[in-house]
Design a protein around this motif. Structure first.
Motif, short mmCIF file in Angstrom:
data_model
loop_
_atom_site.label_atom_id
_atom_site.label_comp_id
_atom_site.label_asym_id
_atom_site.label_seq_id
_atom_site.Cartn_x
_atom_site.Cartn_y
_atom_site.Cartn_z
N GLU A 1 -71.90 8.33 31.71
CA GLU A 1 -70.79 8.54 32.73
C GLU A 1 -70.57 9.73 33.40
O GLU A 1 -69.97 9.83 34.45
N TYR B 1 -59.91 10.79 38.97
CA TYR B 1 -59.71 11.53 37.47
C TYR B 1 -58.37 12.46 37.07
O TYR B 1 -57.87 12.24 36.46
N GLU C 1 -73.12 5.99 25.97
CA GLU C 1 -72.26 5.72 27.59
C GLU C 1 -71.08 6.50 28.47
O GLU C 1 -71.32 6.72 28.70
N ARG D 1 -63.86 5.27 30.69
CA ARG D 1 -63.47 6.63 31.65
C ARG D 1 -62.45 7.09 32.08
O ARG D 1 -61.40 8.21 32.08
N TRP E 1 -62.32 -0.10 32.46
CA TRP E 1 -62.62 1.22 32.42
C TRP E 1 -62.02 2.71 31.36
O TRP E 1 -61.32 3.40 31.15
#
Length: 177
Positions: free
Chosen positions: A75, A91, A71, A26, A23
């Protein structure tokens, strides 16, 4: 606390939660989305704006070939395929506090609970890794918690479904097929 207080003596609690290290990126994406979307009213508009800012960020990274850009774009592509409800509740929620697996287990232990296993059994097996990796894990991780944490590091795991039981239940971890 809720699991500890309400779990029957032989009960099994199921807890799903976001984890590090998976995470980390994220969390950055979530921060960008929250920062931008907070200025808009209503869930629908916030999700639209969150998607728009993600596209902007993914297209605007200074070096297209950098590990960060790659990356980030991966995502963003994953999020494009997700429904609005997922984006909003995963989110844009006010509270979303990922933690490392070992931290979760420590918190559960402070409430009289212990780690039984993962609801996704195959994820617990180091045998699913390369033989040399599994052998190194046996050397550096003397218990199930450490094995699990190292495997999370190796797999960049972002999500867990943990099973907990009361601490006084004796566990036998040698599984015989």
């Amino acid at each position: 606390r809720i699991c500890s207080e309400h779990l029957s003596a032989q009960g099994v609690a199921f807890v799903s939660y976001n984890t590090y290290p998976g995470w980390r990126m994220r969390s950055t994406i979530r921060d960008v989305m929250l920062y931008h979307a907070r200025q808009f009213e209503g869930a629908k508009m916030q999700v639209q704006q969150a998607r728009a800012v993600l596209d902007f960020i993914a297209q605007s990274t200074p070096r297209e070939d950098s590990p960060y850009a790659k990356e980030l774009k991966a995502e963003v592509e994953m999020l494009r395929a997700q429904p609005d409800a997922y984006l909003y509740h995963e989110y844009l929620e006010e509270v979303n506090l990922p933690l490392y697996f070992h931290q979760f287990v420590e918190r559960a232990g402070a409430r009289g609970l212990q780690y039984l296993g993962d609801a996704e059994f195959a994820s617990m097996l180091p045998q699913n890794l390369a033989p040399a990796v599994a052998e190194t894990l046996r050397k550096i991780a003397p218990d199930a918690i450490r094995v699990e944490q190292y495997m999370d590091f190796l797999r960049n795991r972002p999500f867990r479904q943990t099973l907990l039981v009361h601490r006084d239940i004796a566990l036998q971890r040698n599984i015989d097929w």
